[in-house]
Scaffold this active site. Structure first.
Site, mmCIF file in Angstrom:
data_model
loop_
_atom_site.group_PDB
_atom_site.id
_atom_site.type_symbol
_atom_site.label_atom_id
_atom_site.label_comp_id
_atom_site.label_asym_id
_atom_site.label_seq_id
_atom_site.Cartn_x
_atom_site.Cartn_y
_atom_site.Cartn_z
ATOM 1 N N ASP A 91 -9.267 -0.372 5.187
ATOM 2 C CA ASP A 91 -8.083 0.279 5.724
ATOM 3 C C ASP A 91 -7.166 0.777 4.597
ATOM 4 O O ASP A 91 -7.062 0.145 3.550
ATOM 5 C CB ASP A 91 -7.299 -0.689 6.619
ATOM 6 C CG ASP A 91 -8.085 -1.061 7.860
ATOM 7 O OD1 ASP A 91 -8.860 -0.209 8.331
ATOM 8 O OD2 ASP A 91 -7.933 -2.182 8.351
ATOM 9 N N VAL A 94 2.469 -8.316 0.425
ATOM 10 C CA VAL A 94 1.051 -8.461 0.085
ATOM 11 C C VAL A 94 0.418 -7.117 -0.273
ATOM 12 O O VAL A 94 -0.263 -6.985 -1.286
ATOM 13 C CB VAL A 94 0.287 -9.149 1.235
ATOM 14 C CG1 VAL A 94 -1.190 -9.299 0.882
ATOM 15 C CG2 VAL A 94 0.900 -10.515 1.539
ATOM 16 N N ARG A 97 -15.075 -3.434 2.515
ATOM 17 C CA ARG A 97 -14.972 -4.049 1.194
ATOM 18 C C ARG A 97 -16.062 -5.088 0.940
ATOM 19 O O ARG A 97 -16.014 -5.822 -0.057
ATOM 20 C CB ARG A 97 -13.583 -4.685 1.028
ATOM 21 C CG ARG A 97 -12.464 -3.656 1.035
ATOM 22 C CD ARG A 97 -11.143 -4.250 0.628
ATOM 23 N NE ARG A 97 -11.150 -4.834 -0.697
ATOM 24 C CZ ARG A 97 -11.053 -4.145 -1.827
ATOM 25 N NH1 ARG A 97 -10.984 -2.822 -1.803
ATOM 26 N NH2 ARG A 97 -11.046 -4.764 -2.980
ATOM 27 N N ASP A 115 -1.361 -9.478 8.203
ATOM 28 C CA ASP A 115 -1.960 -8.851 9.385
ATOM 29 C C ASP A 115 -1.192 -9.153 10.664
ATOM 30 O O ASP A 115 -1.442 -8.518 11.695
ATOM 31 C CB ASP A 115 -3.414 -9.302 9.538
ATOM 32 C CG ASP A 115 -4.322 -8.697 8.476
ATOM 33 O OD1 ASP A 115 -4.482 -7.472 8.484
ATOM 34 O OD2 ASP A 115 -4.848 -9.443 7.646
ATOM 35 N N LYS A 170 -13.187 -10.986 12.159
ATOM 36 C CA LYS A 170 -13.919 -9.915 11.468
ATOM 37 C C LYS A 170 -14.123 -10.287 10.009
ATOM 38 O O LYS A 170 -15.221 -10.155 9.462
ATOM 39 C CB LYS A 170 -13.130 -8.616 11.567
ATOM 40 C CG LYS A 170 -13.612 -7.503 10.647
ATOM 41 C CD LYS A 170 -12.658 -6.338 10.619
ATOM 42 C CE LYS A 170 -11.440 -6.568 9.761
ATOM 43 N NZ LYS A 170 -11.698 -6.440 8.310
ATOM 44 N N ASN A 171 -13.055 -10.748 9.358
ATOM 45 C CA ASN A 171 -13.148 -11.089 7.946
ATOM 46 C C ASN A 171 -14.057 -12.294 7.716
ATOM 47 O O ASN A 171 -14.837 -12.319 6.773
ATOM 48 C CB ASN A 171 -11.749 -11.377 7.386
ATOM 49 C CG ASN A 171 -10.861 -10.148 7.391
ATOM 50 O OD1 ASN A 171 -11.353 -9.024 7.323
ATOM 51 N ND2 ASN A 171 -9.569 -10.356 7.498
#
Length: 442
Positions: free
Chosen positions: A119, A329, A95, A307, A25-26
Site C-alpha cells: 500500500d 509509524v 512486500r 492500521d 493477512k500479515n
C-alpha cells in the site's frame, strides 16, 4: 474497454450482528514463507480467504514449494528442487519477496527477489533487511529491478535495528533460525504477529528467546521440521468491525480475536464513551449516549496500531467535538483522507506533530497529523480507494452517509479482509456489486 468491479452502498441504519475474524493477512503470508524452511509438511489453520494468500502461494509455487489451499487451511511442503529466483512478474504486488531472501539463501545459497510493493502509505525501505543479511554474512546487491544475494553459510551475529520494524524483525527471525551460531537482535518489533511467527518457528524446531527490552535471541539449528498452527483472529479486522457498529449507531459482536490483542484499542473506545463488553468468546461495542472527541497517537506495539487509525478517523467524524490523530509509524498513512473529504468528512491534515510528542517526522513535509471535526454530515459519493485500510474506512463512511456511494478499487479491500462484502451484508448493510468501465488514465 476494461471493466472493474465496484460496490454500491446505500445506508441502511445501524449495523448489527456477529462477525468471526480469521487469521490476519500479515500473519498468514509470513507463516507461509516460514513454512518453506521445514523439511516436512506444514499446516496453517484458520487462514483468511484474502488476495494476499493467493499472491504468496503463487510466489512459493514458482520457487518449487507445494502449496494447497482449502476453505480454512493452507498446507505448505518444500519440493525436491528449489528455484532461487522470485519471478519479476511479482514486482510491486506486496512486500513478501523481501522476506524470502534469507530462506532462499539457506535452501539454495543464492536468491533474487523483485522490488517490493504494498500500500502507498509511505516509505518502507529495504535497507534494514539488507543490512541484517549482510551482518549475517550474505553478499547483497540492490539493483534497479530487484535484490540479489549470495551466501555459502550464514552466521549468527549481533544486530540492532534503528527502528522496531516488523518486516526487518521477521527477516532476522527467518534467517537466524538456520544460521550458524547465536544471533542477538536488539530493537526488535514485538507486535503479536511477530510473536506468533516466532512461536510457529519454535514449533518447527527453532531455538528462540523473547527477552525484555525488545531483545530476541536466536540460536541457529541444523534443520527445521514441518509444523501445524492455528492463527489467532486479525486484530485490525476485529477493531474495524467494532467501529462499523459504533459509527452507524449499532452494535457488532466480534468473535475470534482475544481481548489481549485489542487492549489499547478497547481503552481508546472506552475513553470516547463506548461501552465495550468482553467475554472469552467475543467482544462488542455500543454507544447509546453517543461518542466524544479524543486525541490519539499511533505507535509500535503495544501502542495504538497504525492500521487502527483509518477506521478511527471515520469514527472521529461521528463523535462530538474536535479530535486529533497523530501518525508516527508511516509518513504517508493519511493518503486516504481526500476520499473521506469527498464524502463530507471534515478533516484537515498537517505536517506538524499534533496530539503527542514530536515524532521522527517532526520538521519534515510529511502530512502525518489530522484534526477532525465531529459530528460531520456524511454524504454518498463516487470514490476510488487507494489501499486496503482506506478501502474499509470508505465502506464505514458510506454506511453512515446520506445517499448512495460508489466505491472503486474494491480489490484492495479483498486483498486484506476475509470476505468483507459478505460480512457487511450479514450485518444489514445494503451493498451490491456491479461491473463498471475503467476510466482511461489521462
Amino acid at each position: 474497454m476494461k471493466e472493474e468491479e465496484v460496490w454500491l452502498i446505500e445506508p441502511s441504519g445501524p449495523l448489527r450482528g456477529d462477525v468471526e475474524v480469521r487469521g490476519s493477512k500479515n500473519g498468514v503470508s509470513k507463516h507461509m514463507v516460514a513454512a518453506m524452511l521445514g523439511t516436512g509438511e506444514s499446516t496453517i489453520q484458520n487462514a483468511p480467504e484474502v488476495g494476499e494468500v493467493e499472491i504468496t502461494a503463487a510466489m512459493l509455487r514458482a520457487l518449487g514449494i507445494d502449496v494447497e489451499i482449502t476453505q480454512r487451511e493452507i498446507t505448505v511442503a518444500r519440493g525436491p528442487v528449489i528455484q532461487p529466483r522470485v519471478p519479476e512478474a511479482f514486482t510491486g504486488l506486496n512486500r513478501i519477496p523481501i522476506l524470502m531472501l534469507g530462506p532462499l539463501l539457506h535452501l539454495a545459497g543464492e536468491a533474487y527477489v523483485p522490488l517490493v510493493g504494498g500500500d502507498p502509505i509511505g516509505r518502507r525501505p529495504v535497507n534494514f533487511h539488507v543490512d541484517a543479511l549482510r551482518a549475517m554474512g550474505a553478499e547483497v546487491e540492490v539493483g534497479d529491478t530487484g535484490i540479489t544475494a549470495k551466501a555459502k553459510r550464514l552466521h549468527g551475529t549481533r544486530i540492532e535495528l534503528p527502528y522496531p520494524s516488523v518486516g526487518a524483525t521477521e527477516t532476522v527471525l527467518m534467517t537466524a533460525v538456520l544460521a550458524e551460531g547465536k544471533t542477538v537482535l536488539k530493537g526488535a518489533a514485538t507486535e503479536p504477529e511477530v510473536v506468533e511467527l516466532a512461536l510457529f518457528l519454535q514449533r518447527m524446531g527453532a531455538r528462540i528467546e523473547l527477552s525484555p527490552d525488545r531483545r530476541i535471541v536466536i540460536e541457529g539449528v541444523e534443520s527445521l521440521r514441518g509444523a501445524s498452527t492455528w492463527l489467532v483472529g486479525d486484530r485490525i479486522e476485529a477493531f474495524s468491525y467494532l467501529v462499523a457498529g459504533l459509527i452507524t449507531g449499532g452494535q457488532v459482536r466480534v468473535h475470534g480475536c482475544p481481548q489481549d490483542r485489542l487492549v489499547t484499542a478497547i481503552t481508546t473506545l472506552a475513553r470516547m464513551g463506548a461501552q465495550v463488553d468482553i467475554t472469552d468468546d467475543w467482544l462488542s461495542a455500543s454507544a447509546p449516549a453517543g461518542l466524544r472527541q479524543a486525541a490519539v497517537q499511533t505507535d509500535t506495539h503495544p501502542g495504538f496500531m497504525t492500521d487502527w487509525q483509518t477506521p478511527l478517523m471515520v469514527l472521529f467524524t461521528q463523535s462530538q467535538g474536535m479530535s486529533v490523530l497523530h501518525e508516527t509509524v508511516f509518513e504517508n498513512r493519511l493518503v486516504y483522507v481526500p476520499a473521506l473529504q469527498k464524502m463530507g468528512c471534515e478533516i484537515e491534515v498537517f505536517d506538524v506533530c499534533l496530539g503527542g510528542p514530536a515524532c521522527r517526522y517532526h520538521d519534515t513535509n510529511a502530512k502525518h497529523s489530522a484534526v477532525v471535526r465531529g459530528v460531520s454530515k456524511l454524504r454518498g459519493a463516487d470514490v476510488t480507494l487507494p489501499d486496503i485500510r482506506a478501502g474499509f474506512s470508505a465502506v464505514l463512511a458510506a454506511a453512515a452517509a446520506e445517499g448512495t456511494s460508489t466505491l472503486r478499487g474494491v480489490h484492495h479491500i479483498e486483498r486484506g479482509y476475509h470476505r468483507p462484502f459478505e460480512q457487511f451484508a450479514s450485518l444489514g448493510l445494503k451493498i451490491s456489486r456491479e461491473m463498471r468501465a475503467v476510466a482511461p488514465e489521462s
